[in-house]
Write a protein that holds these residues in place. Structure first.
Motif, PDB file in Angstrom:
ATOM      1  N   TYR A 141     -24.515 -21.239  72.381  1.00 16.47           N
ATOM      2  CA  TYR A 141     -25.128 -20.611  71.170  1.00 16.47           C
ATOM      3  C   TYR A 141     -23.848 -20.366  70.300  1.00 16.47           C
ATOM      4  CZ  TYR A 141     -29.315 -19.318  73.616  1.00 16.47           C
ATOM      5  OH  TYR A 141     -30.573 -19.506  74.371  1.00 16.47           O
ATOM      6  N   VAL A 142     -22.552 -20.357  71.005  1.00 17.06           N
ATOM      7  CA  VAL A 142     -21.315 -20.208  70.493  1.00 17.06           C
ATOM      8  C   VAL A 142     -20.388 -21.286  70.106  1.00 17.06           C
ATOM      9  CG1 VAL A 142     -21.350 -17.613  70.734  1.00 17.06           C
ATOM     10  CG2 VAL A 142     -20.027 -19.225  72.231  1.00 17.06           C
ATOM     11  N   THR A 143     -20.675 -22.374  70.796  1.00 15.49           N
ATOM     12  CA  THR A 143     -19.772 -23.448  70.823  1.00 15.49           C
ATOM     13  C   THR A 143     -19.407 -24.320  69.500  1.00 15.49           C
ATOM     14  OG1 THR A 143     -21.317 -25.191  71.457  1.00 15.49           O
ATOM     15  CG2 THR A 143     -20.059 -23.882  73.329  1.00 15.49           C
ATOM     16  N   ARG A 144     -20.345 -24.371  68.928  1.00 16.18           N
ATOM     17  CA  ARG A 144     -20.375 -25.068  67.594  1.00 16.18           C
ATOM     18  C   ARG A 144     -19.445 -24.041  66.504  1.00 16.18           C
ATOM     19  NH1 ARG A 144     -22.935 -29.042  64.989  1.00 16.18           N
ATOM     20  NH2 ARG A 144     -24.688 -28.933  66.695  1.00 16.18           N
ATOM     21  N   ILE A 145     -19.885 -22.706  66.485  1.00 15.13           N
ATOM     22  CA  ILE A 145     -19.200 -21.697  65.770  1.00 15.13           C
ATOM     23  C   ILE A 145     -17.590 -21.746  66.340  1.00 15.13           C
ATOM     24  CG2 ILE A 145     -18.789 -19.411  65.197  1.00 15.13           C
ATOM     25  CD1 ILE A 145     -21.885 -19.218  65.282  1.00 15.13           C
ATOM     26  N   ALA A 146     -17.430 -21.978  67.432  1.00 15.60           N
ATOM     27  CA  ALA A 146     -15.888 -21.698  68.035  1.00 15.60           C
ATOM     28  C   ALA A 146     -15.234 -22.861  67.646  1.00 15.60           C
ATOM     29  CB  ALA A 146     -15.915 -21.593  69.480  1.00 15.60           C
ATOM     30  N   VAL A 147     -15.693 -24.276  67.850  1.00 19.37           N
ATOM     31  CA  VAL A 147     -15.063 -25.293  67.514  1.00 19.37           C
ATOM     32  C   VAL A 147     -14.752 -25.441  65.935  1.00 19.37           C
ATOM     33  CG1 VAL A 147     -16.811 -26.952  66.921  1.00 19.37           C
ATOM     34  CG2 VAL A 147     -14.792 -27.922  68.153  1.00 19.37           C
ATOM     35  N   TRP A 148     -15.590 -25.183  65.082  1.00 16.47           N
ATOM     36  CA  TRP A 148     -15.347 -25.074  63.361  1.00 16.47           C
ATOM     37  C   TRP A 148     -14.509 -23.912  63.308  1.00 16.47           C
ATOM     38  CZ3 TRP A 148     -16.161 -29.481  60.837  1.00 16.47           C
ATOM     39  CH2 TRP A 148     -17.043 -29.949  61.087  1.00 16.47           C
ATOM     40  N   SER A 149     -14.445 -22.895  63.774  1.00 19.57           N
ATOM     41  CA  SER A 149     -13.427 -21.909  63.538  1.00 19.57           C
ATOM     42  C   SER A 149     -12.003 -22.174  63.953  1.00 19.57           C
ATOM     43  CB  SER A 149     -13.929 -20.521  64.058  1.00 19.57           C
ATOM     44  OG  SER A 149     -13.532 -20.678  65.688  1.00 19.57           O
ATOM     45  N   SER A 150     -11.931 -23.013  65.034  1.00 16.34           N
ATOM     46  CA  SER A 150     -10.808 -23.561  65.463  1.00 16.34           C
ATOM     47  C   SER A 150     -10.092 -24.597  64.390  1.00 16.34           C
ATOM     48  CB  SER A 150     -10.764 -24.153  66.877  1.00 16.34           C
ATOM     49  OG  SER A 150     -11.451 -25.263  66.820  1.00 16.34           O
ATOM     50  N   ILE A 151     -11.131 -25.394  63.899  1.00 16.32           N
ATOM     51  CA  ILE A 151     -10.270 -26.346  62.834  1.00 16.32           C
ATOM     52  C   ILE A 151      -9.957 -25.695  61.571  1.00 16.32           C
ATOM     53  CG2 ILE A 151     -11.301 -28.115  61.352  1.00 16.32           C
ATOM     54  CD1 ILE A 151     -13.266 -29.297  63.563  1.00 16.32           C
ATOM     55  N   GLN A 180       1.906  -9.725  65.970  1.00 12.88           N
ATOM     56  CA  GLN A 180       1.659 -10.647  67.288  1.00 12.88           C
ATOM     57  C   GLN A 180       1.514 -12.128  66.730  1.00 12.88           C
ATOM     58  OE1 GLN A 180       2.238 -10.250  70.913  1.00 12.88           O
ATOM     59  NE2 GLN A 180       2.011 -12.449  70.823  1.00 12.88           N
ATOM     60  N   ARG A 181       2.126 -13.139  67.242  1.00  5.47           N
ATOM     61  CA  ARG A 181       1.827 -14.480  66.712  1.00  5.47           C
ATOM     62  C   ARG A 181       0.517 -14.925  67.530  1.00  5.47           C
ATOM     63  NH1 ARG A 181       7.640 -15.501  66.756  1.00  5.47           N
ATOM     64  NH2 ARG A 181       7.326 -16.526  68.783  1.00  5.47           N
ATOM     65  N   PHE A 182      -0.484 -15.684  66.891  1.00  8.09           N
ATOM     66  CA  PHE A 182      -1.412 -16.272  67.536  1.00  8.09           C
ATOM     67  C   PHE A 182      -1.308 -17.886  67.313  1.00  8.09           C
ATOM     68  CE2 PHE A 182      -5.695 -18.210  66.322  1.00  8.09           C
ATOM     69  CZ  PHE A 182      -6.403 -17.951  67.593  1.00  8.09           C
ATOM     70  N   GLN A 183      -1.458 -18.654  68.376  1.00 11.99           N
ATOM     71  CA  GLN A 183      -1.480 -19.971  68.424  1.00 11.99           C
ATOM     72  C   GLN A 183      -2.921 -20.675  68.514  1.00 11.99           C
ATOM     73  OE1 GLN A 183       1.265 -21.619  71.269  1.00 11.99           O
ATOM     74  NE2 GLN A 183       1.070 -23.612  70.755  1.00 11.99           N
ATOM     75  N   PRO A 184      -3.263 -21.254  67.355  1.00 11.96           N
ATOM     76  CA  PRO A 184      -4.860 -21.790  67.199  1.00 11.96           C
ATOM     77  C   PRO A 184      -5.183 -22.858  68.140  1.00 11.96           C
ATOM     78  CG  PRO A 184      -3.850 -21.235  65.150  1.00 11.96           C
ATOM     79  CD  PRO A 184      -2.836 -21.262  65.948  1.00 11.96           C
ATOM     80  N   SER A 185      -3.969 -23.688  68.518  1.00 13.14           N
ATOM     81  CA  SER A 185      -4.314 -24.659  69.262  1.00 13.14           C
ATOM     82  C   SER A 185      -4.740 -24.313  70.845  1.00 13.14           C
ATOM     83  CB  SER A 185      -2.943 -25.794  69.687  1.00 13.14           C
ATOM     84  OG  SER A 185      -1.789 -24.796  70.170  1.00 13.14           O
ATOM     85  N   GLU A 186      -4.597 -23.327  71.254  1.00 10.89           N
ATOM     86  CA  GLU A 186      -4.942 -22.844  72.453  1.00 10.89           C
ATOM     87  C   GLU A 186      -6.392 -22.483  72.335  1.00 10.89           C
ATOM     88  OE1 GLU A 186      -3.510 -22.492  75.395  1.00 10.89           O
ATOM     89  OE2 GLU A 186      -1.598 -23.429  74.477  1.00 10.89           O
ATOM     90  N   TRP A 187      -6.710 -21.922  71.106  1.00 10.21           N
ATOM     91  CA  TRP A 187      -8.340 -21.627  70.777  1.00 10.21           C
ATOM     92  C   TRP A 187      -9.048 -23.018  70.943  1.00 10.21           C
ATOM     93  CZ3 TRP A 187     -12.185 -19.287  71.455  1.00 10.21           C
ATOM     94  CH2 TRP A 187     -13.454 -19.035  70.884  1.00 10.21           C
ATOM     95  N   ALA A 188      -8.474 -23.854  70.013  1.00 11.38           N
ATOM     96  CA  ALA A 188      -9.055 -25.227  70.090  1.00 11.38           C
ATOM     97  C   ALA A 188      -9.265 -25.848  71.286  1.00 11.38           C
ATOM     98  CB  ALA A 188      -8.137 -26.101  68.938  1.00 11.38           C
TER      99      ALA A 188
END
Length: 384
Positions: free
Chosen positions: A87-97, A124-132
């Motif tokens: 239920y959350v994978t699509r939201i997760a990947v588009w948020s990472s983009i 604190q620094r956040f690295q989006p590539s890790e989430w992606a």
């Protein structure tokens, strides 16, 4: 004595009741995080004196807190039935983009690479590539699971797997070439396992290259020049790369049994000894035996993560566990390969061992999802 036996029994009962899933994965993750606290404390001495006025406890407390938070995240995620992740994978990947695009234009640059977003207030620094990485593997697993029996058509392939992998890896490529290449390789492997036709895999590769080229042209290469220089230095046998030289010296000092806990001497000369080259510090202090133990830990995670596929009854669970396991283990072996000189310097860290904020937390998410798959499904979860 009876009191000790009761405490032991109650402790075992608590673990059996609360820590579900593969016990080997739990055991190894906990041991690695505890071990990492000692090694990071030793390796961060140089930075403590350079940046924190000699406050060596700063990195110790910070890393210990992040290790604890990573375990908490693992625990929370592993309690969620893995089928609910759909239920959350699509939201997760588009948020990472979205976050990758934001970082591309407005990210904080460190070492000429715009990889981070500065979080206000906490600093604190956040690295989006890790989430992606986690989001893309999870959503790709869902897409492939839905078509595991075939039935692909060109429109479905281009709108989801091909375009998605190309865009995410292309955006990451501008600031982190090694991560983009590693993630693309894992996606290709998943797509091959998911029975995507070979011709479409070739088109995906072309899409990744095209998106990376466009991003590079828009951002005037950012890290591509660094990557080219590192590859050229690696191939030129007459050039001795400083990082690699110090790494070799550290491992040579370690010998078979090591110099001893917190007795590394090369930590004063290694760049990023508590991050990129922590494996060299570990070998220097704990010897070849310690290095082999660490390697065996990742091999066991690989084996147990793939073995979790046997428990699940759904293709999504098998692909999810395999993809995330490959992601964690491939990053680990990439970092260790750099340390021993098998590949050019990449800047990859050791999952669950190197100092890091974003990496530790999102590795906790990935391992929690693998543990969720290894729990299997009860009757209630099957109805979902």
């Amino acid at each position: 004595m009876e009191a000790l036996i009761r405490i032991k029994d109650s402790t075992q009962h608590w673990f059996a009741r609360n820590l579900k899933g593969d016990r080997w994965i739990w055991f190894i993750c906990i041991i690695m995080l505890l071990w990492s606290i000692v090694v990071v404390y030793s390796a961060s001495v140089k930075d403590a004196y350079s940046h924190k006025q000699g406050d060596t406890e700063y990195y110790l407390l910070k890393h210990s807190f992040l290790c604890f938070m990573s375990l908490v995240i693992m625990y929370v995620i592993h309690k969620i039935p893995y089928i609910k992740f759909i239920y959350v994978t699509r939201i997760a990947v588009w948020s990472s983009i979205f976050l990758l695009i934001f970082t591309f234009f407005f990210g904080t640059s460190v070492n000429e690479a715009s990889r981070w977003i500065e979080v206000p207030i906490i600093g604190q620094r956040f690295q989006p590539s890790e989430w992606a990485k986690v989001a893309l593997v999870a959503h790709l697993s869902l897409i492939l699971a839905r078509h595991i029996k075939g039935g692909w058509n060109p429109r479905e392939l281009f709108t989801e797997p091909l375009a998605l992998v190309g865009v995410v890896c292309g955006l990451i490529f501008t600031s982190n070439v090694s991560t983009a290449m590693m993630l693309a390789g894992i996606c290709f492997l998943l797509m091959f396992v998911g029975k995507v036709p070979i011709k479409y895999l070739v088109l995906t590769a072309i899409g990744v290259v095209f998106c990376a080229a466009v991003a590079i042209l828009l951002n005037s290469t950012q890290r591509s020049g660094t990557a080219q220089n590192r590859i050229a230095s690696f191939l030129d046998k007459d050039v001795v790369v400083y990082q690699s030289q110090q790494s070799y010296m550290a491992m040579a000092r370690g010998g078979l049994y090591g110099e001893g806990v917190a007795k590394s001497r090369q930590r004063r000369f290694l760049p990023e000894p508590q991050k990129d080259f922590i494996f060299a510090v570990a070998v220097e202090e704990y010897g070849t035996i310690g290095g082999m133990v660490l390697i065996s830990f990742y091999l066991i995670i690989l084996y147990r993560g793939l073995k979790a596929i046997e428990v699940t009854k759904r293709p999504f669970g098998g692909l999810l566990s395999a993809g995330l396991t490959f992601t964690v283990v491939s990053q680990a072996f990439s970092a260790m390969a750099v340390t021993v000189g098998l590949v050019p310097v990449t800047g990859q860290t050791l999952p669950f061992f190197s100092q890091g904020g974003t990496s530790l937390l999102f590795t906790g998410i990935a391992m929690g999802m693998i543990l969720s798959v290894s729990r299997g499904e009860n009757v209630e979860e099957q109805r979902l």
